[in-house]
Design a protein around this motif. Structure first.
Motif, PDB file in Angstrom:
ATOM      1  N   HIS A   1       1.081  -1.330   0.328  1.00 38.32           N
ATOM      2  CA  HIS A   1       0.185   0.139   0.214  1.00 38.32           C
ATOM      3  C   HIS A   1       0.543   0.999  -0.361  1.00 38.32           C
ATOM      4  CE1 HIS A   1      -2.113   3.378   1.849  1.00 38.32           C
ATOM      5  NE2 HIS A   1      -2.994   2.746   1.318  1.00 38.32           N
TER       6      HIS A   1
ATOM      7  N   GLN B   1      -0.920   2.982  -2.871  1.00 35.69           N
ATOM      8  CA  GLN B   1      -1.062   4.247  -2.840  1.00 35.69           C
ATOM      9  C   GLN B   1      -0.253   5.180  -3.089  1.00 35.69           C
ATOM     10  OE1 GLN B   1      -4.478   5.418  -0.296  1.00 35.69           O
ATOM     11  NE2 GLN B   1      -6.204   3.607  -1.631  1.00 35.69           N
TER      12      GLN B   1
ATOM     13  N   GLN C   1      -4.229   2.946  -9.233  1.00 37.27           N
ATOM     14  CA  GLN C   1      -5.098   3.544  -7.204  1.00 37.27           C
ATOM     15  C   GLN C   1      -3.754   4.765  -7.227  1.00 37.27           C
ATOM     16  OE1 GLN C   1      -7.751   2.377  -6.193  1.00 37.27           O
ATOM     17  NE2 GLN C   1      -8.069   1.629  -8.694  1.00 37.27           N
TER      18      GLN C   1
ATOM     19  N   GLN D   1      -1.907   7.740  -5.246  1.00 42.70           N
ATOM     20  CA  GLN D   1      -2.487   8.760  -4.670  1.00 42.70           C
ATOM     21  C   GLN D   1      -1.265   9.964  -4.557  1.00 42.70           C
ATOM     22  OE1 GLN D   1      -4.268   8.560  -1.509  1.00 42.70           O
ATOM     23  NE2 GLN D   1      -6.352   7.043  -2.186  1.00 42.70           N
TER      24      GLN D   1
ATOM     25  N   THR E   1     -10.233   5.546   4.583  1.00 39.67           N
ATOM     26  CA  THR E   1     -10.052   4.387   4.211  1.00 39.67           C
ATOM     27  C   THR E   1     -10.247   3.243   5.290  1.00 39.67           C
ATOM     28  OG1 THR E   1      -7.637   4.708   4.709  1.00 39.67           O
ATOM     29  CG2 THR E   1      -8.108   5.621   3.088  1.00 39.67           C
TER      30      THR E   1
END
Length: 757
Positions: free
Chosen positions: A132, A156, A178, A180, A664
């Motif tokens: 992640h 992310q 995905q 960010q 999230t």
């Protein structure tokens, strides 16, 4: 090519074989889990460990979850705890990153920043399909970006800044749908950025490609990133050509930074480009137009534009000897010297007159640092002489004298001329000093652009630029600013001064140097991981600041927008509540009609986000949900209450305890038991609550282990477990769906103060 490459590959093969033999020996002599073997491979790849950060990573210990820097979790798909986090940052480790870390299929967060790791990033690392967040910044990594970078479907946050990575920005990066936050600053990337990358990356919030060697034109399709809300930093590169007009399609909240490039032409005045400050475009020598003070040369002077045929209208003049020869050099020098002497004489006269007036002002007792007032706010004769030298000060101190029509009229004149008004006499400075100082963009959002400005005496301040309207509402604006400036508490950002003019409104407040709580919690801060004692300190200080706003300030204010980004931190991690009262001021600054203002709510509310029915400007069609807002605030007719702030601070406290963001947390809810999903709350409450609140309530109802819910960083502080549980109960009380069931902010603060005593 094979002959050249084999000498370099041979030592690396020997090294890989040695690591493999070490791992096989560990398997034969111990019962270390597969996750533990991958971690031992990383330890073997570390050639220098000056702080002995990995000394206790031992193959004789069968449970790697007890090793420092390792976080584990019990997952439904595995009978044993699995490694989900590695955080070994700032330890000066040297060596390289082994490919074996890619076998940690449940690894969510890899944080190795602040070391001296070198070599390439192995492509096998991205076999960790649950990855992640990847933080490898501030190392010595080299080579290109691996083509497998986007293989993890949940990636992310990617921060590879301050390394020596090189090559082009690969087209394959568009597969990171995905992601960010993409931060590649301070590397050696080069070449043009290909078209077609950015439209595919629909989740991007922040891009930082600064301090590289990118060249060519700015990609026009970067303007299609309507998901951006943070910074788009392309500074310190070699981009050339004009600024694409499509960049104006970026959301207004984006802070653009194009400094130190080779851009040219006129800055387009479209969309969000027209809202950027001059700092965004500095040091592009061929760039011109607003907001830079460089006019574009779109016209030619009258003399050079005269048609050649017109020169024949006076042939006798052109044929005269004097016209052909022009003025003699000696005469030109004499005229130039006379002009220079005249200019110098005029300058001396002006300086002399200025200082004579200042001396007279001092003799008459005129000073803008203070004034004597008679009854009813009138000025005595000595003060009247210097009225116009002290306009800004008079406006700040007479704003409440609404019964004096002369004062009201003068305030309107002062608003039109533009004055800097100091709210604190010990914090005075000149407007020219403010405008000449270097400014750095800190952020940009719906509440204006914020700059860091360092004054001539070395004191930094935060300057917020509000808007350009509201020219007829000076008295109302000044009254609100006066009310805000009277709020003085160690945990509330202090307003020091403001500037008002028809076309510019600025707020000057203290600069808090250590960023905000959101950056500290989410890995974008230079600080180490926040310990429990620091988090508890931040929670207690934030609650005290809000208690002062609710109960001790003259108007008993409501903030209305409490979230981690509005809690600033100083170097000692003392918290400061910021962005207080801005919504009301924005509604005044953005409106030119006095009847367009939204009246303050009962109790003197000036800080909360107002309902759309009462706002001075309509809300956009699509409003991004705020997971920190109380459930009852989502109704259009709701009026802000202090219980809104209690709920918001409760959500912030849960985020500090769990390390998870409210928006999230849905993935973690899904991982919970199905029975719990129906027991914690009604369908209506599920729709109103943030996912994080529901997930924590489900965890307590199911009596799940604390290790599954708390931030792994806090698990190292064993002595704090009782305090963490107590803080969870305080946060859950604050996030009750019924506002009447929530405690007052004073009660909340008292409960937090008892923790740790």
């Amino acid at each position: 090519m094979r002959r050249l490459s084999s000498p370099f590959l041979f030592p690396f093969s020997l090294l890989t074989s040695a690591i493999t033999i070490t791992i096989l020996n560990a398997v034969a002599t111990s019962a270390v889990s597969p996750d533990g073997l991958a971690l031992l491979a990383f330890k073997s790849a570390v050639s220098g460990d000056p702080e002995s950060a990995l000394a206790s990573w031992d193959e004789d210990d069968a449970d790697p979850c007890r090793w420092p820097g390792i976080s584990c979790a019990n997952l439904s798909s595995s009978p044993d705890p699995r490694v989900v986090g590695i955080a070994v940052s700032g330890k000066n480790l040297s060596g390289y990153i082994p490919s074996e870390l890619g076998s940690l299929v449940f690894l969510r967060r890899l944080n190795l920043h602040g070391n001296r790791l070198s070599g390439p990033i192995p492509s096998q690392l991205f076999n960790a399909s649950s990855l992640h967040s990847l933080f490898l910044y501030d190392n010595n990594l080299s080579g290109p970006l691996p083509p497998s970078l986007c293989d993890p479907p949940r990636l992310q946050n990617l921060d590879l800044s301050r390394n020596s990575l090189s090559g082009n920005l690969p087209v394959q990066i568009r597969g990171c749908r995905q992601i960010q936050r993409l931060i590649l600053a301070e590397n050696r990337f080069s070449g043009e950025i290909s078209a077609g990358i950015w439209p595919e990356m629909v989740g991007l919030i922040q891009i930082d490609l600064s301090s590289n060697n990118f060249d060519g034109p700015l990609p026009p399709d970067i303007g299609e990133l309507d998901s951006l809300t943070g910074t788009l930093n392309l500074s310190h590169n070699s981009f050339s050509g004009s600024i694409p007009k499509s960049l104006g399609n970026l959301p207004p909240a984006v802070s653009l930074d194009l400094r130190y490039n080779n851009l040219s032409g006129e800055i387009p005045q479209s969309g969000s480009l027209a809202n950027q400050g001059p700092t965004a475009f500095l040091n592009n020598p061929a760039l011109c137009g607003f907001p830079l003070q460089i006019p574009c040369q779109g016209t030619i002077s009258a003399g050079s534009a005269a048609p050649p045929g017109n020169r024949g209208e006076a042939p006798e003049a052109d044929s005269s000897p004097s016209r052909k020869k022009g003025l003699r050099p000696g005469l030109i020098v004499l005229i130039s010297m006379t002009d220079a002497a005249g200019v110098a004489l005029i300058g001396l006269i002006l300086v002399y007159v200025y200082w004579k007036l200042k001396d007279k002002e001092r003799k008459n007792g005129c000073s803008c640092t203070g004034k004597s007032k008679l009854g009813g706010g009138k000025m005595d004769k000595g003060q009247w002489r210097c009225r116009f030298c002290c306009k800004g000060t008079e406006a700040s101190e007479n704003d409440d004298d609404d019964d004096d029509e002369n004062d009201s009229g003068s305030a309107g004149n002062e608003a039109g001329e533009g004055r800097l008004v100091a709210m604190d006499r010990a914090f005075e400075f000149e407007l020219d000093e403010l405008l000449r100082a270097s400014a750095y963009v800190l952020g940009k959002g719906g509440l204006g652009i914020v700059y860091k400005v360092v004054l001539g005496n070395g004191v930094p301040v935060a300057v917020r630029r509000l808007g350009e309207g509201g020219g007829q509402r000076y008295k109302e604006f000044a009254g609100e600013v006066q009310a805000i400036s009277k709020v003085r508490h160690p945990n509330v950002v202090r307003l020091r001064a403001y500037y008002w003019a028809q076309d510019e409104k600025l707020l000057i407040s203290d600069f808090i140097p250590n960023g905000n709580l959101a950056a500290a919690l989410r890995g974008r801060s230079t600080n180490p991981s926040l310990s429990w004692s620091i988090r508890l300190k931040i929670a207690k200080g934030s609650a005290r600041g809000l208690v002062h706003l609710h109960e001790c300030s003259p108007r008993k204010f409501v903030h209305g927008d409490i979230k981690p980004s509005n809690i600033l931190l100083d170097n000692d991690f003392n918290p400061y509540i910021s962005d207080f009262g801005l919504n009301r001021l924005m509604s005044i600054a953005a409106s030119t009609n006095p009847h367009d203002a939204t009246p303050a709510a009962p109790g003197g509310f000036i800080g909360a986000a107002l309902p759309s029915s009462a706002a001075a400007t309509p809300r956009p069609a699509v409003d991004r949900p705020n997971p920190y807002r109380a459930p009852e605030s989502r109704f259009p007719s709701a009026r802000p209450t202090q219980k809104w702030d209690v709920f918001s601070l409760g959500v912030v406290l849960l985020e500090m305890l769990t390390g998870r963001q409210p928006e999230t947390a849905a993935t973690h809810v899904a991982a919970g038991s199905s029975a719990a999903s129906t027991s914690c709350c009604s369908t209506e409450e599920k729709g109103a609550w943030p996912e994080l609140v529901r997930w924590v309530r489900m965890g307590f109802e199911d009596a799940r282990p604390l290790a599954e819910m708390v931030d792994p960083v806090l698990l190292r502080e064993v002595q704090a477990k009782k305090e963490v549980v107590a803080a969870f109960h305080v946060a859950l009380a604050c996030t009750e769906p019924d506002p009447e069931a929530r405690p007052r902010m004073k009660t909340l603060s008292d409960n937090l103060d008892r923790i740790g005593q």
